[in-house]
Design a protein around this motif. Sequence first.
Motif, PDB file in Angstrom:
ATOM      1  N   GLU A 177       0.830  -1.203   0.000  1.00  0.00           N
ATOM      2  CA  GLU A 177       0.000   0.000   0.000  1.00  0.00           C
ATOM      3  C   GLU A 177       0.866   1.255   0.000  1.00  0.00           C
ATOM      4  O   GLU A 177       0.550   2.246  -0.658  1.00  0.00           O
ATOM      5  N   LEU A 178       1.953   1.223   0.765  1.00  0.00           N
ATOM      6  CA  LEU A 178       2.852   2.377   0.813  1.00  0.00           C
ATOM      7  C   LEU A 178       3.626   2.524  -0.495  1.00  0.00           C
ATOM      8  O   LEU A 178       3.894   3.640  -0.944  1.00  0.00           O
ATOM      9  N   ILE A 179       3.988   1.416  -1.110  1.00  0.00           N
ATOM     10  CA  ILE A 179       4.676   1.479  -2.399  1.00  0.00           C
ATOM     11  C   ILE A 179       3.763   2.101  -3.453  1.00  0.00           C
ATOM     12  O   ILE A 179       4.208   2.868  -4.313  1.00  0.00           O
ATOM     13  N   ASP A 180       2.468   1.810  -3.367  1.00  0.00           N
ATOM     14  CA  ASP A 180       1.509   2.356  -4.330  1.00  0.00           C
ATOM     15  C   ASP A 180       1.435   3.884  -4.277  1.00  0.00           C
ATOM     16  O   ASP A 180       1.148   4.530  -5.286  1.00  0.00           O
ATOM     17  N   VAL A 181       1.673   4.449  -3.102  1.00  0.00           N
ATOM     18  CA  VAL A 181       1.607   5.915  -2.985  1.00  0.00           C
ATOM     19  C   VAL A 181       2.986   6.555  -3.097  1.00  0.00           C
ATOM     20  O   VAL A 181       3.166   7.717  -2.701  1.00  0.00           O
ATOM     21  N   GLY A 182       3.962   5.810  -3.595  1.00  0.00           N
ATOM     22  CA  GLY A 182       5.277   6.389  -3.879  1.00  0.00           C
ATOM     23  C   GLY A 182       6.308   6.250  -2.789  1.00  0.00           C
ATOM     24  O   GLY A 182       7.394   6.833  -2.884  1.00  0.00           O
ATOM     25  N   ILE A 183       6.016   5.496  -1.726  1.00  0.00           N
ATOM     26  CA  ILE A 183       6.983   5.294  -0.644  1.00  0.00           C
ATOM     27  C   ILE A 183       7.769   4.020  -0.924  1.00  0.00           C
ATOM     28  O   ILE A 183       7.192   2.949  -1.091  1.00  0.00           O
ATOM     29  N   HIS A 184       9.075   4.146  -0.972  1.00  0.00           N
ATOM     30  CA  HIS A 184       9.943   3.003  -1.222  1.00  0.00           C
ATOM     31  C   HIS A 184      10.811   2.741   0.012  1.00  0.00           C
ATOM     32  O   HIS A 184      11.094   3.652   0.796  1.00  0.00           O
ATOM     33  N   PHE A 185      11.213   1.509   0.172  1.00  0.00           N
ATOM     34  CA  PHE A 185      11.981   1.090   1.346  1.00  0.00           C
ATOM     35  C   PHE A 185      13.422   0.799   0.948  1.00  0.00           C
ATOM     36  O   PHE A 185      13.691   0.311  -0.148  1.00  0.00           O
ATOM     37  N   LYS A 186      14.309   1.091   1.880  1.00  0.00           N
ATOM     38  CA  LYS A 186      15.718   0.778   1.664  1.00  0.00           C
ATOM     39  C   LYS A 186      16.396   0.574   3.014  1.00  0.00           C
ATOM     40  O   LYS A 186      15.917   1.091   4.047  1.00  0.00           O
ATOM     41  N   PRO A 187      17.491  -0.172   3.060  1.00  0.00           N
ATOM     42  CA  PRO A 187      18.165  -0.428   4.340  1.00  0.00           C
ATOM     43  C   PRO A 187      18.859   0.822   4.865  1.00  0.00           C
ATOM     44  O   PRO A 187      19.403   1.613   4.101  1.00  0.00           O
ATOM     45  N   SER A 188      18.794   0.989   6.177  1.00  0.00           N
ATOM     46  CA  SER A 188      19.470   2.122   6.798  1.00  0.00           C
ATOM     47  C   SER A 188      20.953   1.808   6.949  1.00  0.00           C
ATOM     48  O   SER A 188      21.373   0.652   6.916  1.00  0.00           O
ATOM     49  N   GLY A 189      21.736   2.831   7.145  1.00  0.00           N
ATOM     50  CA  GLY A 189      23.180   2.636   7.276  1.00  0.00           C
ATOM     51  C   GLY A 189      23.626   2.416   8.701  1.00  0.00           C
ATOM     52  O   GLY A 189      24.821   2.301   8.963  1.00  0.00           O
ATOM     53  N   THR A 190      22.682   2.345   9.653  1.00  0.00           N
ATOM     54  CA  THR A 190      23.037   2.179  11.062  1.00  0.00           C
ATOM     55  C   THR A 190      22.632   0.798  11.551  1.00  0.00           C
ATOM     56  O   THR A 190      21.647   0.237  11.094  1.00  0.00           O
ATOM     57  N   MET A 191      23.399   0.271  12.493  1.00  0.00           N
ATOM     58  CA  MET A 191      23.129  -1.047  13.064  1.00  0.00           C
ATOM     59  C   MET A 191      22.346  -0.885  14.360  1.00  0.00           C
ATOM     60  O   MET A 191      22.845  -1.132  15.461  1.00  0.00           O
ATOM     61  N   SER A 192      21.098  -0.459  14.239  1.00  0.00           N
ATOM     62  CA  SER A 192      20.268  -0.277  15.419  1.00  0.00           C
ATOM     63  C   SER A 192      18.804  -0.358  15.029  1.00  0.00           C
ATOM     64  O   SER A 192      18.380   0.245  14.033  1.00  0.00           O
ATOM     65  N   LEU A 193      18.009  -1.092  15.825  1.00  0.00           N
ATOM     66  CA  LEU A 193      16.577  -1.185  15.569  1.00  0.00           C
ATOM     67  C   LEU A 193      15.853   0.107  15.903  1.00  0.00           C
ATOM     68  O   LEU A 193      14.678   0.265  15.578  1.00  0.00           O
ATOM     69  N   ALA A 194      16.526   1.022  16.568  1.00  0.00           N
ATOM     70  CA  ALA A 194      15.876   2.254  17.003  1.00  0.00           C
ATOM     71  C   ALA A 194      15.908   3.355  15.946  1.00  0.00           C
ATOM     72  O   ALA A 194      15.283   4.399  16.135  1.00  0.00           O
ATOM     73  N   ASN A 195      16.611   3.125  14.849  1.00  0.00           N
ATOM     74  CA  ASN A 195      16.772   4.177  13.843  1.00  0.00           C
ATOM     75  C   ASN A 195      15.949   3.877  12.595  1.00  0.00           C
ATOM     76  O   ASN A 195      16.263   2.973  11.828  1.00  0.00           O
ATOM     77  N   ILE A 196      14.876   4.639  12.435  1.00  0.00           N
ATOM     78  CA  ILE A 196      14.038   4.572  11.244  1.00  0.00           C
ATOM     79  C   ILE A 196      13.879   5.994  10.719  1.00  0.00           C
ATOM     80  O   ILE A 196      13.589   6.913  11.477  1.00  0.00           O
ATOM     81  N   LYS A 197      14.088   6.152   9.427  1.00  0.00           N
ATOM     82  CA  LYS A 197      14.122   7.496   8.855  1.00  0.00           C
ATOM     83  C   LYS A 197      13.189   7.603   7.657  1.00  0.00           C
ATOM     84  O   LYS A 197      13.162   6.735   6.789  1.00  0.00           O
ATOM     85  N   PHE A 198      12.405   8.703   7.601  1.00  0.00           N
ATOM     86  CA  PHE A 198      11.533   9.001   6.468  1.00  0.00           C
ATOM     87  C   PHE A 198      12.117  10.194   5.723  1.00  0.00           C
ATOM     88  O   PHE A 198      12.446  11.218   6.329  1.00  0.00           O
ATOM     89  N   THR A 199      12.249  10.077   4.410  1.00  0.00           N
ATOM     90  CA  THR A 199      12.842  11.136   3.598  1.00  0.00           C
ATOM     91  C   THR A 199      11.982  11.389   2.376  1.00  0.00           C
ATOM     92  O   THR A 199      11.593  10.441   1.674  1.00  0.00           O
ATOM     93  N   LYS A 200      11.692  12.653   2.110  1.00  0.00           N
ATOM     94  CA  LYS A 200      10.961  13.017   0.896  1.00  0.00           C
ATOM     95  C   LYS A 200      11.870  12.867  -0.311  1.00  0.00           C
ATOM     96  O   LYS A 200      13.056  13.142  -0.262  1.00  0.00           O
ATOM     97  N   GLY A 201      11.277  12.416  -1.431  1.00  0.00           N
ATOM     98  CA  GLY A 201      12.047  12.219  -2.643  1.00  0.00           C
ATOM     99  C   GLY A 201      12.200  13.495  -3.457  1.00  0.00           C
ATOM    100  O   GLY A 201      11.720  14.566  -3.078  1.00  0.00           O
TER     101      GLY A 201
END
Length: 467
Positions: free
Chosen positions: A276-300
């Motif tokens: 559903e998120l991919i349908d509205v233009g949101i894509h997923f990619k791995p973060s560069g940090t080794m921590s479950l606490a770091n999730i980042k949202f970035t506008k394209g």
Amino acid sequence: MSVHDQTARSIKLTYEEIEDEQLVIDSIVNATRPSTSTKRMHRVPEMLIRETDDYKKYYVPKVVSIGPHHFGDKKLELVEKLKPVFTMKLLSDNKESLRSLYKELGEPEMVQDLRNFYDENMVAKFCNKDFIKMMLLDCCFILYYIQSIFGEKPEDCLDLNSHVIVFLHQDLFLLENQIPFKVLREVMNLANIDCENKFKQFICGNILVPAKPEKKWLQSIPCIGNLQSSRGEQNMDFKDVDHLLHLLHRTLTKNARIPGMDLHPHDRCTFRNVNELIDVGIHFKPSGTMSLANIKFTKGRWWFTASVELPSVTVDDSTKPMLLNLIAYEMCSRNEAWVTSYICLLDSLIDHPEDVKALRKAGVLENSLGSDKEVTKLFNEIGTDLVPNMLAYLDAKNMIQKHYQSWSNTLISQLKHEYVKSPWAFFALLGALIALFLSSVQAYFTVWSPKGECDDLCMFLKKYHHL
């Protein structure tokens, strides 16, 4: 009855009443007083043990007992008999070192300190000598295992087959299968055992997939490349660690920061899964940090695109028991529920195997378990009845929801569903758009076309065509 006897009886009754009243007050005070217990070795909470089979499958050791909780289990005798052998191998058959370690750990203050890690009823059955013997053998076994497992042939060093080693690795991260990390530090210091780097590899090799650094020209030089790749393992903090599971939890949730209370959650998150998120233009990619606490949202770059960075997680046979024991540890301790919150987030993003497939292609999930359907079932089962920290990932979730419910992104999603994903509908739409464009061009030139050189002649002939 004399006056003296009556007075004595009244005084006695008064004392009894006062004593009874004091017992009631003490019971109330003790019941409402916050716990100041220093016990840091916990049992699995009852709320997590939905069925007896689940407890045995995910929380009970299968090959080795560490600490007093499962000590003496007959099913674990095979490895129990090998502990003295591994201890002497670790100490290079030096009996003097063994005596020195036993003497240092047997100091009254040390014994009492180690006992205080556990519930009193749990260690009451052990005399001091048996308790210290158990601590010493378990500690040396763990250290020898960690030293051996990163060798060329760990199964040869451990005298165990690979199948047992897999279960042994899982057993060392069970909540009820821990000894104080203080024992490990003491033995490493007293016996001059240097395995800190192997300790880091042992801890960092669980759940999270090591981040792949961007290739730069400096990294082509071997010494610099190795330095770059090992930076993530040099920041492990061994200070104030209770046990191995606590160290794993700290490593998985490092640099965790709860957002300020000025942030408020959205009314509710209405997005249901990854696709559903991919349908509205949101894509997923791995973060560069080794921590479950770091999730980042970035506008394209385009207004209708965005990306969500998630830590890369590997899923194999050891993932479920390890995650369940980390969740149980968070319920027992005062640590922020970051593992619980991350599992709840993945559970909300994964509804179907197609969602796992999308995350796997994006590099967020590494599936070593089997089919994508099994991974879907795993996260859905673990996430059942879990309550996340409401402030965890709040900023990112608010921005995802805002992007998801935007009318323009919703319109694009509908167009993609109706036309882009259906070839014939797409060609029909394309033909209609081309026809509309050509009709517009024709109408324009019909109304607004400039006068040509023959226009006057045509008007003259039209006017005098009867001649």
